[in-house]
Motif scaffolding. Structure first.
Motif, mmCIF file in Angstrom:
data_model
loop_
_atom_site.group_PDB
_atom_site.id
_atom_site.type_symbol
_atom_site.label_atom_id
_atom_site.label_comp_id
_atom_site.label_asym_id
_atom_site.label_seq_id
_atom_site.Cartn_x
_atom_site.Cartn_y
_atom_site.Cartn_z
ATOM 1 N N ALA A 139 -126.683 -25.482 -20.317
ATOM 2 C CA ALA A 139 -125.936 -26.579 -19.687
ATOM 3 C C ALA A 139 -124.750 -26.069 -18.884
ATOM 4 O O ALA A 139 -124.214 -26.801 -18.025
ATOM 5 C CB ALA A 139 -125.457 -27.549 -20.773
ATOM 6 N N GLU A 140 -124.320 -24.822 -19.127
ATOM 7 C CA GLU A 140 -123.173 -24.272 -18.384
ATOM 8 C C GLU A 140 -123.533 -23.920 -16.949
ATOM 9 O O GLU A 140 -122.646 -23.645 -16.136
ATOM 10 C CB GLU A 140 -122.634 -23.042 -19.100
ATOM 11 N N TRP A 141 -124.826 -23.876 -16.646
ATOM 12 C CA TRP A 141 -125.260 -23.661 -15.264
ATOM 13 C C TRP A 141 -125.587 -25.011 -14.642
ATOM 14 O O TRP A 141 -126.365 -25.791 -15.202
ATOM 15 C CB TRP A 141 -126.515 -22.781 -15.202
ATOM 16 N N GLY A 142 -124.968 -25.298 -13.489
ATOM 17 C CA GLY A 142 -125.222 -26.557 -12.816
ATOM 18 C C GLY A 142 -126.603 -26.600 -12.196
ATOM 19 O O GLY A 142 -127.331 -25.605 -12.143
ATOM 20 N N THR A 143 -126.969 -27.765 -11.679
ATOM 21 C CA THR A 143 -128.293 -27.917 -11.053
ATOM 22 C C THR A 143 -128.430 -27.055 -9.803
ATOM 23 O O THR A 143 -129.537 -26.733 -9.388
ATOM 24 C CB THR A 143 -128.529 -29.391 -10.682
ATOM 25 N N ASP A 144 -127.302 -26.672 -9.208
ATOM 26 C CA ASP A 144 -127.337 -25.818 -8.017
ATOM 27 C C ASP A 144 -127.327 -24.328 -8.379
ATOM 28 O O ASP A 144 -127.219 -23.462 -7.497
ATOM 29 C CB ASP A 144 -126.159 -26.135 -7.100
ATOM 30 N N GLY A 145 -127.427 -24.018 -9.673
ATOM 31 C CA GLY A 145 -127.446 -22.620 -10.111
ATOM 32 C C GLY A 145 -126.071 -21.996 -10.204
ATOM 33 O O GLY A 145 -125.962 -20.783 -10.415
ATOM 34 N N LYS A 146 -125.022 -22.804 -10.060
ATOM 35 C CA LYS A 146 -123.663 -22.273 -10.142
ATOM 36 C C LYS A 146 -123.030 -22.630 -11.478
ATOM 37 O O LYS A 146 -123.269 -23.711 -12.033
ATOM 38 C CB LYS A 146 -122.811 -22.823 -8.993
ATOM 39 N N ALA A 147 -122.210 -21.728 -11.985
ATOM 40 C CA ALA A 147 -121.572 -21.942 -13.278
ATOM 41 C C ALA A 147 -120.545 -23.060 -13.196
ATOM 42 O O ALA A 147 -119.819 -23.186 -12.197
ATOM 43 C CB ALA A 147 -120.911 -20.651 -13.748
ATOM 44 N N ILE A 148 -120.471 -23.857 -14.245
ATOM 45 C CA ILE A 148 -119.480 -24.941 -14.262
ATOM 46 C C ILE A 148 -118.296 -24.603 -15.171
ATOM 47 O O ILE A 148 -117.358 -25.378 -15.294
ATOM 48 C CB ILE A 148 -120.122 -26.272 -14.716
ATOM 49 N N PRO A 246 -116.255 -20.182 -12.738
ATOM 50 C CA PRO A 246 -116.811 -21.440 -12.221
ATOM 51 C C PRO A 246 -117.133 -21.353 -10.723
ATOM 52 O O PRO A 246 -116.367 -20.784 -9.944
ATOM 53 C CB PRO A 246 -115.691 -22.445 -12.481
ATOM 54 N N GLY A 247 -118.281 -21.891 -10.350
ATOM 55 C CA GLY A 247 -118.686 -21.926 -8.949
ATOM 56 C C GLY A 247 -119.514 -20.743 -8.503
ATOM 57 O O GLY A 247 -119.959 -20.682 -7.354
ATOM 58 N N GLU A 248 -119.756 -19.781 -9.402
ATOM 59 C CA GLU A 248 -120.540 -18.594 -9.062
ATOM 60 C C GLU A 248 -121.982 -18.733 -9.524
ATOM 61 O O GLU A 248 -122.252 -19.294 -10.597
ATOM 62 C CB GLU A 248 -119.965 -17.353 -9.762
ATOM 63 N N THR A 249 -122.888 -18.183 -8.737
ATOM 64 C CA THR A 249 -124.244 -17.992 -9.232
ATOM 65 C C THR A 249 -124.261 -16.701 -10.043
ATOM 66 O O THR A 249 -123.318 -15.902 -9.981
ATOM 67 C CB THR A 249 -125.254 -17.872 -8.079
ATOM 68 N N ARG A 250 -125.341 -16.483 -10.775
ATOM 69 C CA ARG A 250 -125.420 -15.275 -11.576
ATOM 70 C C ARG A 250 -125.406 -14.033 -10.697
ATOM 71 O O ARG A 250 -124.773 -13.029 -11.021
ATOM 72 C CB ARG A 250 -126.690 -15.300 -12.430
ATOM 73 N N GLU A 251 -126.076 -14.091 -9.547
ATOM 74 C CA GLU A 251 -126.122 -12.952 -8.644
ATOM 75 C C GLU A 251 -124.742 -12.687 -8.022
ATOM 76 O O GLU A 251 -124.323 -11.538 -7.891
ATOM 77 C CB GLU A 251 -127.150 -13.185 -7.539
ATOM 78 N N GLU A 252 -124.025 -13.750 -7.685
ATOM 79 C CA GLU A 252 -122.674 -13.580 -7.132
ATOM 80 C C GLU A 252 -121.741 -12.961 -8.176
ATOM 81 O O GLU A 252 -120.904 -12.124 -7.848
ATOM 82 C CB GLU A 252 -122.136 -14.937 -6.667
ATOM 83 N N ALA A 253 -121.906 -13.379 -9.428
ATOM 84 C CA ALA A 253 -121.075 -12.819 -10.501
ATOM 85 C C ALA A 253 -121.362 -11.335 -10.683
ATOM 86 O O ALA A 253 -120.446 -10.528 -10.831
ATOM 87 C CB ALA A 253 -121.343 -13.577 -11.800
#
Length: 533
Positions: A139-148, A246-253
Motif C-alpha cells: 500500500a506504500e506504493w501509489g497506483t502510479d508506482g511512486k512511494a507515498i 515520497p514521490g519516487e519510483t523504485r528505479e528513481e530511488a
C-alpha cells in the motif's frame, strides 16, 4: 519584607527553578525514549535535496544491526554468501554500487580499535530500508508506482521538526553505503571480544595464517579483557538516508542512492603512501623519517636550493631535482633502525600492526638515523650536491636525454638497499660505523655506485635491467646482500655460495652470463666482487 521591597531575586530564583524542573522533565522523557532499542535520537538535515538523519550508535549495535550494501534485496540473486560480495555478470554490472570487500583488512582494523588507545573511526553513511520497498503490491506504493511515504519513520520533538527520534526497530533494515570496511573492522572487534580470537583472511575471505588472539594483544600491547569489553559500548557517528522518499519510483530511488555512493567515493581520494607516512603517528619508523627529513642538512628545505624530498609520490621523475621521497626515507628508517629496534615491527605471523614506541626510544632512534645521514652526506657522490651539481645528472643513465652518471644512491631503490645493508653490518654484525663508511667512501671514489648500466658495475643485472634499460626494484634485497658482502660482513661459506649463485643468475640473460669485463661467460664463472679494505 525583602520580597516586597525587592522582588527581583525571588523572581530570578523562580525562573531558575522552573528551568531546572524543565531540564529534569526533559531528561526523564529522553531517558524513557532513549532506553528503548528501537529508536535513536537524531538531528534531521538536508543537503542537495536529500534528507538525512545524524546520530550515534554503540559499536555493538553497529556491528549487529548494519549490513553490507551487497545484501540489499536488489542483489540477492547474485549474492555470494562466502565473500559477502556480488557476483558481477552482464545483469549486475550496471547495478553494482560498492567495490568488493577486502577481507584482508579486517584483522588490522579490529586490532586498531582494540590496541590503540586513541582510535577513531569517522561517521558512516547508511541506507534505511523497510520491508514494503521490495513489495510492488504494498500500500506504500501509489497506483502510479511512486512511494507515498519515506522509509525513515521520524518522530520530531521540536516545533521545527529538526530533532527527534528515528525508528530503528527490528523490521527496519540498514545497509552501509559508505563505511563497509569500518563495519567489517567493528564486526571483527566484536568477534575478538566474544570469542577471544579472530581469523585472518585473504581479500576473498579465505582463511590466511593464524588467528589474532586476545592473548597476542595482551602480550604485545598490554590490552586486558575488561578494556576490550568496554569498547563494545563506545559510539560511532552514523548518518541515515532513506532508501525511498515520497514521490519516487523504485528505479528513481535506486539511482539516487547509487549516485550518492559514487559521489561520496569520488570526493574521498585515497591518500598516497607518502601522505600516509606524513600522518602516521604510530609507526616509529615513519616518525623518525619525517623528523630527519625536516632537520638534516642533506634533506631539509633551504631557500638557496631545490627541495630534496618528494613528500607525496613514491617515485622520482626523470627531470625531478629531489634526492629522495618520504616513502623511501621511511623504508630506509625501517630497514636500518629495524635491526636495532626489531620490536617496533610486531611479528608478521600474528598479523599485528605497529604501535607508537616510547619517547626515549624515539629519541635514541632519531640520533642513530641522524648520525647515519651525517655519514651519508659525506660520501663523495652526495658531496657533489654541495658544489652545485643537481640530482638529475647524477641519477640519469648515460643513454637518457642530456646523459647522466647512473648513480644508484640517487635512486630510492638504491638508497633503501644501502640503508638495509648498513643496518645489518652496523647493528647485527657489530662493525664500527667509522670503518664501514671509510670503506664506502673509497668505494664511492672509485665510482662503485656509478655507471649501473655498464657490465663493469656490480649493479648491472641487479638494480639495472639491460634488456628493458630501466631500474630493477626487485633487485633491492640482492643489492643489500652484496653491499654487506663487500663491507666484509659475510663469513659463512654457504651464505657466500648462495650469494654467488644469485649474482650469476641476475647477470644471466637467455642462458648467457655477462662477466664484469663485459664478455659472455658461463654462469659459474661469474664470481663475487672484491671485499673492500
Amino acid at each position: 519584607m525583602n520580597s516586597a521591597s525587592n522582588p527581583t531575586p525571588d523572581l530570578a530564583s523562580q525562573i531558575l527553578e522552573r528551568e531546572n524542573q524543565e531540564k529534569q522533565a526533559l531528561a526523564l522523557l529522553l531517558d524513557r525514549f532513549l532506553s528503548r532499542n528501537d529508536q535513536i535520537m537524531v538531528q534531521k538535515i538536508e543537503m542537495g535535496g536529500t534528507e538525512a538523519y545524524i546520530g550515534s550508535v554503540t559499536l555493538e549495535w553497529f556491528s549487529s544491526r548494519v549490513r553490507f550494501a551487497s545484501r540489499l534485496p536488489l542483489f540477492r540473486p547474485k549474492f555470494n554468501p562466502d565473500t559477502q560480495n556480488i557476483e558481477i555478470d552482464a545483469e549486475t554490472i550496471e547495478e553494482i554500487q560498492q567495490r568488493p570487500l577486502d577481507w584482508s583488512r579486517q584483522a588490522a582494523l579490529a586490532q586498531y580499535l582494540a590496541a590503540r588507545k586513541h582510535h577513531k573511526f569517522p561517521p558512516v553513511l547508511v541506507v534505511i530500508n523497510q520491508p514494503w520497498v521490495d513489495n510492488a503490491k504494498s500500500a506504500e506504493w501509489g497506483t502510479d508506482g511512486k512511494a507515498i511515504k519515506s522509509t525513515a519513520d521520524f518522530m520530531p520533538l521540536d516545533k521545527d521538526a529538526k530533532v527527534g527520534l528515528l525508528n530503528v526497530s527490528d523490521d527496519v533494515t540498514i545497509f552501509a553505503l559508505d563505511g563497509q570496511h569500518r563495519l567489517m573492522g567493528v564486526q571483527g572487534l566484536m568477534e575478538l571480544i566474544q570469542t577471544g580470537k579472530l581469523q585472518r583472511y585473504k581479500k576473498d575471505k579465505k582463511a590466511a595464517g593464524s588467528f589474532i588472539t586476545v592473548d597476542d594483544l595482551s602480550e604485545e600491547f598490554q590490552v586486558d579483557s575488561s578494556y576490550l569489553q568496554n569498547l563494545a559500548k563506545e559510539k560511532i557517528g552514523i548518518e541515515f538516508i532513506c532508501a525511498v522518499v515520497p514521490g519516487e519510483t523504485r528505479e528513481e530511488a535506486r539511482r539516487r542512492v547509487r549516485s550518492i555512493f559514487v559521489h561520496v567515493n569520488l570526493m574521498a581520494a585515497p591518500l598516497t603512501k607518502g601522505q600516509l607516512a606524513q600522518l602516521d603517528e604510530n609507526n616509529g619508523f615513519a616518525i623518525i623519517a619525517r623528523k630527519v627529513a625536516v632537520t638534516h642538512p642533506l634533506l631539509k628545505d633551504k631557500p638557496s636550493r631545490n627541495p630534496r624530498v618528494n613528500w607525496d609520490s613514491a617515485t622520482v621523475a626523470t627531470k625531478s631535482t629531489v634526492l629522495t621521497t618520504l616513502q623511501a626515507l621511511t623504508e630506509m628508517s625501517e630497514r636500518y633502525l629495524g635491526q636495532k629496534f626489531p620490536h617496533w615491527k610486531p611479528s608478521q605471523d600474528k598479523g599485528l600492526i605497529p604501535m607508537r614506541p616510547d619517547d626515549e626510544e624515539l629519541e635514541e632512534a632519531f640520533e642513530e638515523f641522524h648520525k647515519l645521514f651525517d655519514n651519508l652526506a659525506n660520501l663523495p657522490s652526495y658531496q657533489r650536491l654541495e658544489s652545485g651539481e643537481e640530482t638529475p645528472q647524477l641519477r640519469r643513465f648515460s643513454f637518457e636525454k642530456d646523459g647522466g652518471e647512473g648513480n644508484m644512491i640517487f635512486r630510492p631503490v638504491g638508497q633503501v638497499a644501502l640503508a638495509q645493508a648498513l643496518g645489518i653490518t652496523i647493528f647485527r654484525k657489530k662493525m664500527p660505523l667509522k670503518s664501514v663508511f671509510d670503506k664506502l667512501r673509497k668505494f664511492d671514489t672509485d665510482d662503485g655506485f656509478s655507471n649501473m648500466e655498464y657490465p663493469e658495475s656490480l649493479w648491472y643485472g641487479v638494480l639495472y635491467d639491460p634488456n628493458k634499460k630501466r631500474i630493477l626494484v626487485a633487485g633491492r634485497d640482492l643489492a643489500a646482500k652484496l653491499l654487506v658482502y663487500i663491507l666484509g660482513g659475510v663469513d659463512d661459506d654457504l651464505e657466500r655460495a648462495e650469494l654467488r649463485q644469485a649474482l650469476a643468475e641476475a647477470r644471466t640473460f637467455e642462458n648467457k652470463a655477462v662477466g664484469f669485463n663485459g664478455k659472455f661467460v658461463q654462469p659459474r664463472e661469474v664470481g663475487l666482487p672484491t671485499i673492500l679494505n
